[in-house]
Write a protein that holds these residues in place. Sequence first.
Motif, mmCIF file in Angstrom:
data_model
loop_
_atom_site.group_PDB
_atom_site.id
_atom_site.type_symbol
_atom_site.label_atom_id
_atom_site.label_comp_id
_atom_site.label_asym_id
_atom_site.label_seq_id
_atom_site.Cartn_x
_atom_site.Cartn_y
_atom_site.Cartn_z
ATOM 1 N N ILE A 1 -6.973 0.381 -3.436
ATOM 2 C CA ILE A 1 -6.484 0.369 -2.051
ATOM 3 C C ILE A 1 -7.655 0.512 -1.079
ATOM 4 C CG2 ILE A 1 -5.163 1.693 -0.352
ATOM 5 C CD1 ILE A 1 -3.148 2.313 -2.584
ATOM 6 N N ALA A 2 -8.596 1.390 -1.407
ATOM 7 C CA ALA A 2 -9.770 1.580 -0.541
ATOM 8 C C ALA A 2 -10.610 0.310 -0.468
ATOM 9 C CB ALA A 2 -10.600 2.753 -1.067
ATOM 10 N N LEU A 3 -10.756 -0.380 -1.610
ATOM 11 C CA LEU A 3 -11.526 -1.623 -1.629
ATOM 12 C C LEU A 3 -10.859 -2.692 -0.779
ATOM 13 C CD1 LEU A 3 -13.787 -3.441 -2.751
ATOM 14 C CD2 LEU A 3 -12.307 -3.906 -4.716
ATOM 15 N N VAL A 4 -9.549 -2.864 -0.939
ATOM 16 C CA VAL A 4 -8.817 -3.866 -0.166
ATOM 17 C C VAL A 4 -8.876 -3.536 1.327
ATOM 18 C CG1 VAL A 4 -6.526 -4.856 0.271
ATOM 19 C CG2 VAL A 4 -7.300 -4.504 -2.086
ATOM 20 N N SER A 5 -8.786 -2.251 1.663
ATOM 21 C CA SER A 5 -8.849 -1.844 3.073
ATOM 22 C C SER A 5 -10.206 -2.176 3.682
ATOM 23 C CB SER A 5 -8.573 -0.346 3.201
ATOM 24 O OG SER A 5 -7.269 -0.038 2.725
ATOM 25 N N LEU B 1 -4.861 6.373 -13.708
ATOM 26 C CA LEU B 1 -4.152 5.284 -13.032
ATOM 27 C C LEU B 1 -4.083 5.524 -11.530
ATOM 28 C CD1 LEU B 1 -2.545 2.655 -13.285
ATOM 29 C CD2 LEU B 1 -0.480 4.018 -13.673
ATOM 30 N N ARG B 2 -3.862 6.808 -11.156
ATOM 31 C CA ARG B 2 -3.835 7.145 -9.733
ATOM 32 C C ARG B 2 -5.184 6.869 -9.094
ATOM 33 N NH1 ARG B 2 -2.840 12.549 -9.898
ATOM 34 N NH2 ARG B 2 -0.586 12.141 -10.052
ATOM 35 N N ARG B 3 -6.250 7.264 -9.773
ATOM 36 C CA ARG B 3 -7.590 7.058 -9.234
ATOM 37 C C ARG B 3 -7.908 5.557 -9.113
ATOM 38 N NH1 ARG B 3 -10.156 9.684 -12.827
ATOM 39 N NH2 ARG B 3 -10.086 11.709 -11.781
ATOM 40 N N MET B 4 -7.518 4.795 -10.122
ATOM 41 C CA MET B 4 -7.776 3.358 -10.105
ATOM 42 C C MET B 4 -7.025 2.685 -8.954
ATOM 43 S SD MET B 4 -7.262 0.579 -13.169
ATOM 44 C CE MET B 4 -5.473 0.696 -13.137
ATOM 45 N N CYS B 5 -5.765 3.070 -8.746
ATOM 46 C CA CYS B 5 -4.968 2.475 -7.672
ATOM 47 C C CYS B 5 -5.508 2.846 -6.301
ATOM 48 C CB CYS B 5 -3.512 2.925 -7.804
ATOM 49 S SG CYS B 5 -2.637 2.218 -9.217
ATOM 50 N N ARG C 1 0.832 -1.207 0.000
ATOM 51 C CA ARG C 1 0.000 0.000 0.000
ATOM 52 C C ARG C 1 0.864 1.255 0.000
ATOM 53 N NH1 ARG C 1 -1.501 3.309 3.917
ATOM 54 N NH2 ARG C 1 -0.803 1.872 5.544
ATOM 55 N N ILE C 2 1.892 1.276 0.838
ATOM 56 C CA ILE C 2 2.786 2.440 0.908
ATOM 57 C C ILE C 2 3.513 2.644 -0.421
ATOM 58 C CG2 ILE C 2 4.866 3.355 2.013
ATOM 59 C CD1 ILE C 2 3.928 1.921 4.592
ATOM 60 N N LEU C 3 3.964 1.542 -1.019
ATOM 61 C CA LEU C 3 4.677 1.632 -2.291
ATOM 62 C C LEU C 3 3.777 2.170 -3.410
ATOM 63 C CD1 LEU C 3 7.161 1.033 -4.066
ATOM 64 C CD2 LEU C 3 6.287 -1.305 -4.331
ATOM 65 N N ILE C 4 2.556 1.635 -3.495
ATOM 66 C CA ILE C 4 1.634 2.070 -4.553
ATOM 67 C C ILE C 4 1.245 3.534 -4.359
ATOM 68 C CG2 ILE C 4 -0.670 1.724 -5.524
ATOM 69 C CD1 ILE C 4 -0.331 -1.266 -4.879
ATOM 70 N N GLU C 5 0.982 3.932 -3.117
ATOM 71 C CA GLU C 5 0.644 5.335 -2.850
ATOM 72 C C GLU C 5 1.805 6.256 -3.205
ATOM 73 O OE1 GLU C 5 -2.592 4.914 0.812
ATOM 74 O OE2 GLU C 5 -0.463 5.305 1.239
ATOM 75 N N HIS C 6 3.020 5.830 -2.913
ATOM 76 C CA HIS C 6 4.205 6.645 -3.235
ATOM 77 C C HIS C 6 4.357 6.821 -4.743
ATOM 78 C CE1 HIS C 6 8.266 8.253 -3.045
ATOM 79 N NE2 HIS C 6 8.663 7.300 -3.879
#
Length: 250
Positions: free
Chosen positions: A239-243, A231-235, A215-220
Amino acid sequence: MADTEEERSPPPQTVGSVQFLLANKLETAMWLSRLFTVYCSVLFILPLLGLQEAANFYQRALLANALTSALRLHQRLPHFQLSRAFLALALLEDSCHYLLFSLIFVNSFPVTMSIFPVFLFSLLHATTYTKRVLNAMGPSSLAFVRTFLDKLATNQQSILKFIACNEIFLMPATVFMLFSGQGSLIQPFIYYRFLSLRYSSRRNPYCRTLFTELRILIEHVTMKPACPVFLRRMCLNSIALVSRLAPTGA
């Protein structure tokens, strides 16, 4: 005559190791089943006997792992009870998790990614008992095997992270298998339950840790100006779905 009897008598190292194995029957059975799991996994990953035999070794590896997990679960919870409380206790055990894992994939289309956790866990767990067997044989027995086991122990943390990575990415793999016609409809749902149990594991935090690191890596990466907006919105939505799907008690 005495010389002949001395020649026929087994070496003291052999006697010591055999006595040790017989004195620890349950642990020896788990050790042998783990070694068999490693053997079958290698012959699946490296199909030296042909692709058809490789598929058979895939099933054998998972069945052997199921046996090991069942024995380990019996060792941890020896007094079986047909009750909801006992089931709740069993689901807290890592051995129960991998018993479920084996049952999920044993009859499915062979997936290399699914054999790595079974293979590496069996290898790591067999390492500790192998050292005890070698100690029973003698402090300096089979030095080359001891060297290999020491290297495995040194890299144990990296191996456990690799296993956790396989556990995580098998989730989308089961969905892909469903849409490609190689998986069943219920497999992703059962695997989600398995992954939830791994995320909440008390004894092995690597799955939970790797989720956080990813999560930290993808957000970075997605927060960099060069990242496309879609792509940012999709990622971030992923992350919100997985959380939301993550167990709340972990």
